[in-house]
Design a protein around this motif. Structure first.
Motif, PDB file in Angstrom:
ATOM      1  N   PHE A 116      34.029-117.856   8.153  1.00 41.46           N
ATOM      2  CA  PHE A 116      35.174-117.353   7.054  1.00 41.46           C
ATOM      3  C   PHE A 116      35.690-118.473   6.247  1.00 41.46           C
ATOM      4  CE2 PHE A 116      35.294-114.687  10.761  1.00 41.46           C
ATOM      5  CZ  PHE A 116      34.988-113.444  10.324  1.00 41.46           C
ATOM      6  N   GLY A 117      35.753-118.158   4.845  1.00 40.72           N
ATOM      7  CA  GLY A 117      36.354-119.075   4.129  1.00 40.72           C
ATOM      8  C   GLY A 117      37.430-118.350   3.021  1.00 40.72           C
ATOM      9  N   PHE A 118      38.437-119.025   2.700  1.00 36.73           N
ATOM     10  CA  PHE A 118      39.656-118.623   1.700  1.00 36.73           C
ATOM     11  C   PHE A 118      39.264-119.465   0.431  1.00 36.73           C
ATOM     12  CE2 PHE A 118      43.508-118.381  -0.480  1.00 36.73           C
ATOM     13  CZ  PHE A 118      43.742-116.871  -0.643  1.00 36.73           C
ATOM     14  N   LEU A 119      39.364-118.870  -0.708  1.00 39.83           N
ATOM     15  CA  LEU A 119      39.511-119.921  -1.937  1.00 39.83           C
ATOM     16  C   LEU A 119      40.549-119.397  -2.919  1.00 39.83           C
ATOM     17  CD1 LEU A 119      38.323-122.024  -3.599  1.00 39.83           C
ATOM     18  CD2 LEU A 119      36.836-120.215  -4.809  1.00 39.83           C
ATOM     19  N   ALA A 131      46.142-116.206   1.873  1.00 35.36           N
ATOM     20  CA  ALA A 131      45.620-117.138   2.722  1.00 35.36           C
ATOM     21  C   ALA A 131      46.019-117.135   4.113  1.00 35.36           C
ATOM     22  CB  ALA A 131      45.407-118.543   2.197  1.00 35.36           C
ATOM     23  N   GLU A 132      47.617-117.208   4.338  1.00 34.67           N
ATOM     24  CA  GLU A 132      48.044-117.376   5.700  1.00 34.67           C
ATOM     25  C   GLU A 132      47.601-115.865   6.523  1.00 34.67           C
ATOM     26  OE1 GLU A 132      52.241-118.090   4.649  1.00 34.67           O
ATOM     27  OE2 GLU A 132      51.771-120.195   3.911  1.00 34.67           O
ATOM     28  N   ALA A 133      47.905-114.839   5.676  1.00 32.99           N
ATOM     29  CA  ALA A 133      47.441-113.493   6.544  1.00 32.99           C
ATOM     30  C   ALA A 133      46.160-113.428   6.871  1.00 32.99           C
ATOM     31  CB  ALA A 133      48.042-112.377   5.562  1.00 32.99           C
ATOM     32  N   PHE A 134      45.150-113.546   5.991  1.00 35.97           N
ATOM     33  CA  PHE A 134      43.744-113.694   6.204  1.00 35.97           C
ATOM     34  C   PHE A 134      43.332-114.736   7.304  1.00 35.97           C
ATOM     35  CE2 PHE A 134      39.310-115.172   5.012  1.00 35.97           C
ATOM     36  CZ  PHE A 134      38.760-114.053   5.114  1.00 35.97           C
ATOM     37  N   GLU A 135      44.088-115.642   7.391  1.00 34.10           N
ATOM     38  CA  GLU A 135      43.814-116.766   8.614  1.00 34.10           C
ATOM     39  C   GLU A 135      44.461-116.455   9.847  1.00 34.10           C
ATOM     40  OE1 GLU A 135      45.808-120.151   7.059  1.00 34.10           O
ATOM     41  OE2 GLU A 135      44.089-120.730   5.693  1.00 34.10           O
ATOM     42  N   TYR A 136      45.498-115.490   9.827  1.00 37.46           N
ATOM     43  CA  TYR A 136      46.353-115.376  11.170  1.00 37.46           C
ATOM     44  C   TYR A 136      45.539-113.813  11.712  1.00 37.46           C
ATOM     45  CZ  TYR A 136      50.009-113.494  14.137  1.00 37.46           C
ATOM     46  OH  TYR A 136      50.654-113.093  15.032  1.00 37.46           O
ATOM     47  N   PHE A 143      38.658-116.181  15.545  1.00 39.16           N
ATOM     48  CA  PHE A 143      38.059-116.792  14.622  1.00 39.16           C
ATOM     49  C   PHE A 143      38.859-117.799  13.906  1.00 39.16           C
ATOM     50  CE2 PHE A 143      35.839-112.776  15.381  1.00 39.16           C
ATOM     51  CZ  PHE A 143      34.526-113.174  15.565  1.00 39.16           C
ATOM     52  N   GLU A 144      38.189-118.831  13.280  1.00 39.01           N
ATOM     53  CA  GLU A 144      38.808-119.844  12.374  1.00 39.01           C
ATOM     54  C   GLU A 144      38.552-119.750  11.018  1.00 39.01           C
ATOM     55  OE1 GLU A 144      37.830-123.768  13.644  1.00 39.01           O
ATOM     56  OE2 GLU A 144      39.121-123.632  15.471  1.00 39.01           O
ATOM     57  N   CYS A 145      39.309-120.137   9.969  1.00 41.71           N
ATOM     58  CA  CYS A 145      38.910-119.836   8.613  1.00 41.71           C
ATOM     59  C   CYS A 145      38.987-121.337   7.906  1.00 41.71           C
ATOM     60  CB  CYS A 145      39.923-119.037   7.989  1.00 41.71           C
ATOM     61  SG  CYS A 145      39.938-118.752   6.251  1.00 41.71           S
ATOM     62  N   SER A 146      38.015-121.622   6.875  1.00 43.45           N
ATOM     63  CA  SER A 146      38.174-122.744   6.289  1.00 43.45           C
ATOM     64  C   SER A 146      38.723-122.423   4.883  1.00 43.45           C
ATOM     65  CB  SER A 146      36.760-123.520   6.232  1.00 43.45           C
ATOM     66  OG  SER A 146      36.940-124.529   5.434  1.00 43.45           O
ATOM     67  N   SER A 147      39.987-123.141   4.458  1.00 48.38           N
ATOM     68  CA  SER A 147      40.626-122.545   3.172  1.00 48.38           C
ATOM     69  C   SER A 147      40.519-123.756   2.282  1.00 48.38           C
ATOM     70  CB  SER A 147      41.877-122.277   3.281  1.00 48.38           C
ATOM     71  OG  SER A 147      41.993-120.964   4.307  1.00 48.38           O
ATOM     72  N   LEU A 148      40.503-123.567   0.907  1.00 46.56           N
ATOM     73  CA  LEU A 148      40.377-124.395   0.017  1.00 46.56           C
ATOM     74  C   LEU A 148      41.195-123.847  -1.172  1.00 46.56           C
ATOM     75  CD1 LEU A 148      39.522-127.075  -1.513  1.00 46.56           C
ATOM     76  CD2 LEU A 148      37.697-125.625  -2.766  1.00 46.56           C
ATOM     77  N   LEU A 149      42.484-124.464  -1.209  1.00 47.84           N
ATOM     78  CA  LEU A 149      43.304-124.137  -2.345  1.00 47.84           C
ATOM     79  C   LEU A 149      43.884-125.270  -3.273  1.00 47.84           C
ATOM     80  CD1 LEU A 149      44.561-122.717   0.580  1.00 47.84           C
ATOM     81  CD2 LEU A 149      46.121-121.714  -0.904  1.00 47.84           C
ATOM     82  N   TYR A 150      43.669-125.169  -4.491  1.00 51.27           N
ATOM     83  CA  TYR A 150      43.572-126.040  -5.294  1.00 51.27           C
ATOM     84  C   TYR A 150      44.306-125.577  -6.700  1.00 51.27           C
ATOM     85  CZ  TYR A 150      40.047-123.609  -8.088  1.00 51.27           C
ATOM     86  OH  TYR A 150      39.286-122.497  -8.628  1.00 51.27           O
ATOM     87  N   PRO A 179      25.422-117.581   7.142  1.00 52.86           N
ATOM     88  CA  PRO A 179      26.326-116.895   6.215  1.00 52.86           C
ATOM     89  C   PRO A 179      27.683-116.790   6.430  1.00 52.86           C
ATOM     90  CG  PRO A 179      25.252-115.226   7.914  1.00 52.86           C
ATOM     91  CD  PRO A 179      24.808-116.503   8.228  1.00 52.86           C
ATOM     92  N   VAL A 180      28.564-116.952   5.534  1.00 53.12           N
ATOM     93  CA  VAL A 180      29.959-117.132   5.446  1.00 53.12           C
ATOM     94  C   VAL A 180      30.487-115.692   4.639  1.00 53.12           C
ATOM     95  CG1 VAL A 180      30.027-118.529   3.529  1.00 53.12           C
ATOM     96  CG2 VAL A 180      31.648-118.524   5.251  1.00 53.12           C
ATOM     97  N   ALA A 181      31.562-115.370   5.124  1.00 49.38           N
ATOM     98  CA  ALA A 181      32.581-114.542   4.299  1.00 49.38           C
ATOM     99  C   ALA A 181      33.725-115.097   3.460  1.00 49.38           C
ATOM    100  CB  ALA A 181      33.241-113.321   4.938  1.00 49.38           C
ATOM    101  N   VAL A 182      33.619-114.998   2.171  1.00 52.70           N
ATOM    102  CA  VAL A 182      34.919-116.033   1.469  1.00 52.70           C
ATOM    103  C   VAL A 182      35.701-114.949   0.648  1.00 52.70           C
ATOM    104  CG1 VAL A 182      35.342-117.407  -0.429  1.00 52.70           C
ATOM    105  CG2 VAL A 182      33.471-117.954   1.110  1.00 52.70           C
ATOM    106  N   PHE A 183      36.765-115.061   1.102  1.00 53.69           N
ATOM    107  CA  PHE A 183      37.876-114.131   0.641  1.00 53.69           C
ATOM    108  C   PHE A 183      38.647-114.971  -0.550  1.00 53.69           C
ATOM    109  CE2 PHE A 183      42.333-112.346   1.189  1.00 53.69           C
ATOM    110  CZ  PHE A 183      42.369-111.328   0.127  1.00 53.69           C
ATOM    111  N   ALA A 184      38.675-114.407  -1.834  1.00 55.54           N
ATOM    112  CA  ALA A 184      39.505-115.435  -2.905  1.00 55.54           C
ATOM    113  C   ALA A 184      40.656-114.529  -3.471  1.00 55.54           C
ATOM    114  CB  ALA A 184      38.454-115.299  -4.318  1.00 55.54           C
ATOM    115  N   CYS A 185      41.592-115.403  -4.025  1.00 56.74           N
ATOM    116  CA  CYS A 185      42.806-114.977  -3.949  1.00 56.74           C
ATOM    117  C   CYS A 185      43.129-113.781  -4.734  1.00 56.74           C
ATOM    118  CB  CYS A 185      43.795-116.107  -4.403  1.00 56.74           C
ATOM    119  SG  CYS A 185      43.436-116.782  -5.974  1.00 56.74           S
TER     120      CYS A 185
END
Length: 391
Positions: A116-119, A131-136, A143-150, A179-185
């Motif tokens: 999983f990823g969060f953008l 992002a925090e709610a998704f990761e929690y 499961f872990e989540c790799s997040s990129l916030l910019y 494969p990865v699932a990415v949740f965008a803000c």
């Protein structure tokens, strides 16, 4: 006729802002004493415009500091929409961001993703909250989540900053196991990311499944592939904010000073419409359920389609999904029922028939079993009220 009430509405005139305005307009049609003044949230003369018009109250999607005068809100009634002010006494109607993050996690987990990823935008509180709610929610399931916030404030205007951010984004994208699932803000971030993936030769949704928030139909449908999105109740936000402000302007105490509305649901499109299932029999059965969910199908219909015994099919489903074929049929039907309850004015009986249930009683029983509330309660929660008395 009651004395007129001058109200300024400060929101964008596109995307979610238009839906908020629709909700406000519903309230205005019921209360002709309201006189609206619409102001673009990015107007260069925003504060001056508000002062010149001198409204009795304000509905705003901006924080106090974005008006340039942090104490201006205290001079007249003010209701914030989709932002949560720091002031503990502030009135606001906003989206339940924790529920948004949980819904995104549940959707991807339901499709058997394990990476999983969060953008998102590091400058917007709603983005960090999602992002925090998704990761929690993912962490609760191991499961872990790799997040990129910019920062996106100068992304379009500053070429050098844009190049630097794109490099970070590419490095992050390549680091994600596929494969990865990415949740965008939000939908705009999701739309840009889908195009970014395509430019890099990365397949969506086969390699990267993408989901946004807001269900901006223009962005979702011009995206290639069409983009999945969590549907937020902006029209209800606008209506409730207007009702809250009207109570204050009329000298009444609002029933609620702080209102958090849950997301309406998830509209799955091609950008995330993939199931991470290894077993071809289960995959074929799931496709059959999705294609015939509006029909009164039974497990026996699945057996005829995949040519295996019920015992074997149930064993395969439990191994892949952790549930039986019958439970999966019910889950898909309830998902369709949620969409029809929010998008249409069909009766409960008509929705039951459209979702393959034998009766409205059966729909209500299964719906409450899976969601914790009745179909009527769900519809009342997400629909704009027919009158102020419903608030």
């Amino acid at each position: 006729m009651p004395e007129s009430k001058k109200v300024a509405v400060v929101v964008p005139w596109h995307g979610y802002g238009r839906n908020i305005l629709l909700g406000v307009s519903r309230f205005v049609h019921e209360h002709p004493e309201w006189v609206l003044h619409l102001i673009q949230s990015d107007s260069p003369v925003l504060e001056e415009d508000i002062r010149q018009w001198n409204p009795d109250g304000i509905i705003s999607g901006l924080l106090d500091t974005e008006l340039g005068t942090s104490d201006y809100r205290y001079k007249r009634p003010w209701v914030s929409v989709l932002v949560q002010p720091d002031d503990s006494d502030a009135l606001f109607v906003t989206l339940d961001e924790d529920a948004v993050g949980r819904l995104a996690a549940e959707y991807f987990l339901d499709r058997r993703f394990t990476h999983f990823g969060f953008l998102g935008n590091s400058e917007q509180e709603f983005s960090t909250q999602r992002a925090e709610a998704f990761e929690y929610a993912l962490a609760e399931q191991g499961f872990e989540c790799s997040s990129l916030l910019y920062p996106t404030k100068f992304y379009d205007a500053d070429k050098h900053r844009r190049v630097g951010i794109d490099r970070r984004k590419l490095k992050w994208l390549k680091s994600l196991p596929k494969p990865v699932a990415v949740f965008a803000c939000d939908d705009w971030e999701a739309f840009q990311f889908i195009q970014f993936c395509r430019q890099q030769g990365i397949r969506v949704p086969e390699d990267v499944a993408v989901m946004g928030v807001g269900n901006d139909e223009l962005l979702c449908n011009i995206s290639n592939p069409p983009m999945s999105s969590i549907r937020s109740p902006e029209e209800r936000v606008g209506y409730d904010a207007a009702a809250m402000l009207d109570a204050v302007l009329s000298g009444r105490q609002p029933r609620q000073k702080k209102r958090f509305l849950p997301p309406v649901g998830m509209l799955s499109r091609q950008s995330s419409d993939v199931m991470q299932v290894d077993d071809p029999v289960v995959s074929k059965a799931l496709k059959f359920i999705q294609d015939h969910v509006s029909e009164p199908i039974k497990v026996e219909d699945l057996l005829r389609h995949v040519f295996v015994s019920r015992t074997l099919l149930e064993r395969k489903f439990r191994a892949e999904l952790g549930r039986t074929p019958l439970v999966e049929i019910r889950r898909q039907r309830v998902r369709l029922a949620r969409q029809l309850l929010s998008d249409t004015d069909l009766s409960i009986s008509e929705i039951a028939e459209s979702c393959g249930f034998s009766s409205d009683i059966r729909l209500s029983t299964v719906f409450k079993e899976l969601t914790g509330q009745s179909p009527s309660a769900f519809r009342k929660e997400i629909k704009v009220p027919a009158s102020l008395h419903e608030l």
